[in-house]
Scaffold this motif. Structure first.
Motif, PDB file in Angstrom:
ATOM      1  N   GLU A   1      -7.396  -5.216   7.033  1.00 42.82           N
ATOM      2  CA  GLU A   1      -8.316  -6.026   6.402  1.00 42.82           C
ATOM      3  C   GLU A   1      -8.755  -5.603   4.977  1.00 42.82           C
ATOM      4  O   GLU A   1      -8.857  -6.390   3.874  1.00 42.82           O
ATOM      5  N   LYS A   2      -8.748  -4.344   4.795  1.00 42.63           N
ATOM      6  CA  LYS A   2      -8.926  -3.712   3.422  1.00 42.63           C
ATOM      7  C   LYS A   2      -7.964  -4.234   2.185  1.00 42.63           C
ATOM      8  O   LYS A   2      -8.233  -4.219   1.078  1.00 42.63           O
ATOM      9  N   VAL A   3      -6.773  -3.996   2.736  1.00 43.14           N
ATOM     10  CA  VAL A   3      -5.563  -4.041   1.684  1.00 43.14           C
ATOM     11  C   VAL A   3      -4.838  -5.110   1.843  1.00 43.14           C
ATOM     12  O   VAL A   3      -3.730  -5.475   0.803  1.00 43.14           O
ATOM     13  N   SER A   4      -4.928  -6.209   2.830  1.00 41.10           N
ATOM     14  CA  SER A   4      -4.216  -7.317   2.948  1.00 41.10           C
ATOM     15  C   SER A   4      -4.937  -8.415   3.336  1.00 41.10           C
ATOM     16  O   SER A   4      -6.097  -8.516   3.978  1.00 41.10           O
TER      17      SER A   4
ATOM     18  N   VAL B   1      -2.812  -7.654  -0.372  1.00 39.09           N
ATOM     19  CA  VAL B   1      -1.137  -8.244  -0.387  1.00 39.09           C
ATOM     20  C   VAL B   1      -1.220  -9.372   0.876  1.00 39.09           C
ATOM     21  O   VAL B   1      -1.887  -9.403   1.705  1.00 39.09           O
ATOM     22  N   ALA B   2      -0.643 -10.485   0.270  1.00 41.17           N
ATOM     23  CA  ALA B   2      -0.341 -11.530   1.426  1.00 41.17           C
ATOM     24  C   ALA B   2       0.692 -11.048   2.092  1.00 41.17           C
ATOM     25  O   ALA B   2       1.878 -10.909   1.994  1.00 41.17           O
TER      26      ALA B   2
ATOM     27  N   MET C   1     -10.690 -13.809  -4.523  1.00 41.73           N
ATOM     28  CA  MET C   1     -11.154 -13.035  -3.435  1.00 41.73           C
ATOM     29  C   MET C   1      -9.937 -12.094  -2.848  1.00 41.73           C
ATOM     30  O   MET C   1     -10.057 -10.934  -2.344  1.00 41.73           O
ATOM     31  N   ASN C   2      -8.642 -12.523  -2.944  1.00 43.75           N
ATOM     32  CA  ASN C   2      -7.313 -11.802  -2.557  1.00 43.75           C
ATOM     33  C   ASN C   2      -6.738 -11.056  -3.619  1.00 43.75           C
ATOM     34  O   ASN C   2      -5.817 -10.883  -3.497  1.00 43.75           O
TER      35      ASN C   2
ATOM     36  N   THR D   1       3.913   2.590   4.159  1.00 43.23           N
ATOM     37  CA  THR D   1       3.449   2.652   3.089  1.00 43.23           C
ATOM     38  C   THR D   1       1.811   2.907   3.151  1.00 43.23           C
ATOM     39  O   THR D   1       1.012   3.407   2.393  1.00 43.23           O
ATOM     40  N   ILE D   2       1.266   2.208   4.234  1.00 36.77           N
ATOM     41  CA  ILE D   2      -0.259   2.524   4.729  1.00 36.77           C
ATOM     42  C   ILE D   2      -0.356   3.645   5.789  1.00 36.77           C
ATOM     43  O   ILE D   2      -1.525   3.677   6.316  1.00 36.77           O
TER      44      ILE D   2
END
Length: 343
Positions: free
Chosen positions: A59-62, A6-7, A1-2, A22-23
């Motif tokens: 939500e999309k990247v972490s 990134v956590a 799922m993850n 970075t985002i």
């Protein structure tokens, strides 16, 4: 799922600020998000001062990273609590909270299982399943604070797993847990316990962190130590004592030698004398641990009088020694006991 995300709990505050850049977001958003995590935010929607567009991007990247309490046992003997935590992949780890008059200490796990093979330990019976990530180590503390409403002041990395066998994640965890706007647990209030992976002990010393090192000794003799803990095949008693001396030299911190007393195996007066010779002149302390019975093993703890005779031999030879008081004895307080029963 993850897998590709990134956590966020794996970051210090400064790293969180860099991640936000970075985002394509401002660094101050990292400080806000870091603050929300330590206020107990479970989802991005909890972060009320973060614009919806940023929350959707996050939500999309972490992901924040959350483990869940699967089971909690409370001792009737003392104020010890034992937790089983359910990880996101269905694995289970255990953590112990010891509530003393003047401090709250948590004993945390850093692997699922263990591959060190120590004969008296329940954690190692099924071997190593996987390393814990820094956030999974950290979240044990956060969830206990949330559950009890008490601040954790002291940590021992003595639960399931060998911290130096999960060295990179352990290093990152130590940085995160010390972050002043996070849990802010001082390095001098953290004890790391190792079976004696000598090269990693030296690497740890080179980090220059004033944490406390605890070394599992269990015998002054190589042959017997190998029988008790197979990792000793790789690192002799001389290797680990040299590494301990290096640690003392680099950090100026006292090393604790943990010695699990097993009836008829490593509890003779001669062994006590030989430990005293081995440790003579070192900045150290010996913690004698009468073993807990493990169902799958036949070992027993020595009689109480015998335990204190062993301690007296060390003290007469100017080696400071204490006998560890067993906490949470009625709730399977020793490493790995509860997890195995639950499985």
């Amino acid at each position: 799922m993850n897998q590709n995300k990134v956590a966020l709990k794996n970051f210090t505050e400064d790293e969180m600020k860099e991640f936000m850049k970075t985002i394509g977001e401002k660094a101050f958003r990292g400080t806000q998000i870091f603050s929300w995590i330590y206020k107990g935010a479970k989802s991005f929607d909890d972060m009320k001062n973060i614009p919806k567009s940023i929350r959707e991007k996050l939500e999309k990247v972490s992901y924040i990273g959350n483990i869940e309490i699967e089971l909690k046992l409370e001792s009737k003997v003392d104020r010890t609590k034992k937790y089983l935590f359910l990880l996101n992949d269905g694995n289970i780890i255990e953590t112990v909270m010891m509530d003393y008059e003047d401090r709250v200490t948590v004993c945390i796990s850093n692997q699922v299982g263990c591959r060190m093979g120590c004969v008296f330990c329940a954690s190692t019976i099924d071997g190593l399943l996987r390393n814990l990530e820094p956030w999974e180590i950290l979240d044990q503390i956060l969830k206990i604070q949330e559950d009890t409403g008490k601040r954790v002041s002291n940590l021992v990395l003595m639960g399931s797993g060998e911290p130096l066998d999960n060295f990179e994640n352990t290093k990152q965890f130590l940085k995160i847990v010390n972050d002043e706007n996070g849990l802010n647990i001082g390095y001098r209030h953290i004890t790391l316990s190792t079976c004696g992976i000598a090269p990693k002990m030296r690497e740890l010393a080179d980090l220059g962190l004033p944490i406390n090192l605890a070394l599992s000794l269990h015998s002054p003799y190589d042959e017997k130590r190998i029988e008790i803990m197979p990792v000793a095949k790789a690192y002799s008693v001389k290797d680990i004592i040299d590494a301990c001396n290096y640690y003392i030299q680099k950090t100026n911190r006292r090393v604790t030698f943990e010695y699990s007393l097993i009836k008829g195996v490593n509890d003779s007066q001669q062994e006590a004398l030989d430990i005293a010779k081995l440790l003579k002149g070192m900045l150290c302390h010996v913690n004698l641990i009468p073993i807990n019975a493990v169902e799958e093993r036949s070992f027993e703890r020595p009689d109480k009088a015998y335990i204190y005779k062993f301690r007296d031999v060390l003290e007469k030879n100017k080696i400071p020694a204490t006998v560890r008081i067993s906490m949470g004895s009625d709730i399977g307080g020793a490493c790995g006991q509860l997890r195995r029963k639950h499985k």
